[in-house]
Design a protein around this motif. Structure first.
Motif, short mmCIF file in Angstrom:
data_model
loop_
_atom_site.label_atom_id
_atom_site.label_comp_id
_atom_site.label_asym_id
_atom_site.label_seq_id
_atom_site.Cartn_x
_atom_site.Cartn_y
_atom_site.Cartn_z
N ARG A 104 -32.99 -9.01 19.49
CA ARG A 104 -32.24 -8.55 20.94
C ARG A 104 -32.08 -9.41 21.84
O ARG A 104 -32.48 -9.22 23.10
CB ARG A 104 -32.55 -7.13 21.29
N VAL A 105 -31.83 -10.65 21.50
CA VAL A 105 -31.70 -11.74 22.51
C VAL A 105 -30.58 -11.36 23.64
O VAL A 105 -29.48 -10.85 23.21
CB VAL A 105 -31.22 -13.20 21.82
N ARG A 106 -30.87 -11.71 24.94
CA ARG A 106 -29.82 -11.50 25.90
C ARG A 106 -29.74 -12.60 26.74
O ARG A 106 -30.73 -13.35 27.08
CB ARG A 106 -30.29 -10.47 26.87
N CYS A 107 -28.47 -13.00 27.05
CA CYS A 107 -28.19 -14.10 28.03
C CYS A 107 -27.29 -13.50 29.06
O CYS A 107 -26.43 -12.89 29.04
CB CYS A 107 -27.53 -15.21 27.31
N VAL A 108 -28.12 -13.68 30.57
CA VAL A 108 -27.35 -12.99 31.54
C VAL A 108 -27.16 -14.05 32.71
O VAL A 108 -28.18 -14.78 32.82
CB VAL A 108 -28.36 -11.99 32.19
N MET A 109 -26.08 -14.09 33.22
CA MET A 109 -25.47 -14.90 34.61
C MET A 109 -26.22 -14.05 35.68
O MET A 109 -25.64 -13.04 35.97
CB MET A 109 -24.11 -15.31 34.35
#
Length: 248
Positions: A104-109
């Motif tokens: 469950r990889v997440r990329c958040v700005m």
């Protein structure tokens, strides 16, 4: 007990006492203790060694020109050519450099800064999730769309975070030019220089923070922040939090 056995036992005890006096027995006890502890921790150490590790790689902007007759769902106007669709995109690759899958990889700005040179100011911009809940096997990359722009004739979506803005509605009439609108609720970014903080994480991987410099003109340029820019961002963070933090 025979005399020879007694003599051998006394000699053994004498030798053992000599080793004990020299500290050899204590040393062997310490080594045995460490060996038992290492064997007990071996599965945890092995799991830590094979843990997923996340890193990012910037992809340079690409421009795609789709001819008008190849655009999907286009209603033409009699006597007018069908305009081409020009998309400009820039993104990044999330790499799993570890030896096990990242879950469950997440990329958040998380933060946006506006400035010029090495001076930046924090801007109140909502956090945006660019990708979420994608598993990433070891050794494979995950492509993330960072910023995009769509142009059709005079219609321009502007630069927006996330995927390329899609053409949602093309309203045409027998007379006049088509009216083109773009989907999405993200606000276009004005021309300028921005610094973007990205946090990449997974359920079983430690989060990593990255600062990306974005220069928007008629095109765009992306690069990782250098050490001077990192110092400028820390200064901007201190100024943004000054007087607004309560420690209780």
């Amino acid at each position: 007990m025979t005399p020879s056995f007694s003599a051998n036992l006394n000699q053994f005890l004498t030798d053992l006492k000599r080793f004990n006096d020299a500290g050899v027995i204590n040393t062997l006890g310490v080594i045995a203790t460490f060996a038992v502890a290492f064997i007990a921790l071996a599965p945890t150490i092995w799991k830590w060694k094979k843990r997923p590790k996340l890193a990012i790689q910037l992809k340079q902007p690409t421009i795609k020109n789709v001819p008008g007759d190849q655009r999907p769902t286009v209603v033409s106007v009699v006597g007018q050519p069908i305009l081409p669709e020009i998309t400009t995109t820039a993104g990044m690759l999330i790499h799993n450099t570890g030896a096990s899958a990242a879950l469950r990889v997440r990329c958040v700005m998380t933060d946006l800064y506006v400035g010029s040179g090495n001076s930046f100011q924090w801007r109140d911009h909502p956090q945006e999730t660019l990708n979420t809940d994608s598993d990433l096997p070891a050794g494979l990359p995950l492509s993330i769309s960072l910023i995009g722009r769509t142009q059709i004739g005079d219609a321009d979506s502007g630069f927006r975070f996330g995927k390329v803005p899609a053409v949602v509605t093309t309203t045409t009439s027998i007379i006049g030019k088509p009216r083109i609108t773009f989907g999405g609720d993200r606000t276009p970014l004005p021309i300028g220089t921005y610094m973007l903080r990205i946090i990449v994480s997974a359920n079983n991987a430690a989060p990593s923070t990255h600062l990306i410099r974005i220069e928007l003109t008629n095109g765009m340029k992306l690069q990782f922040a250098n050490w001077r820019e990192r110092m400028a961002i820390r200064k901007a963070d201190r100024q943004a939090m000054k007087g607004h933090i309560s420690k209780g």
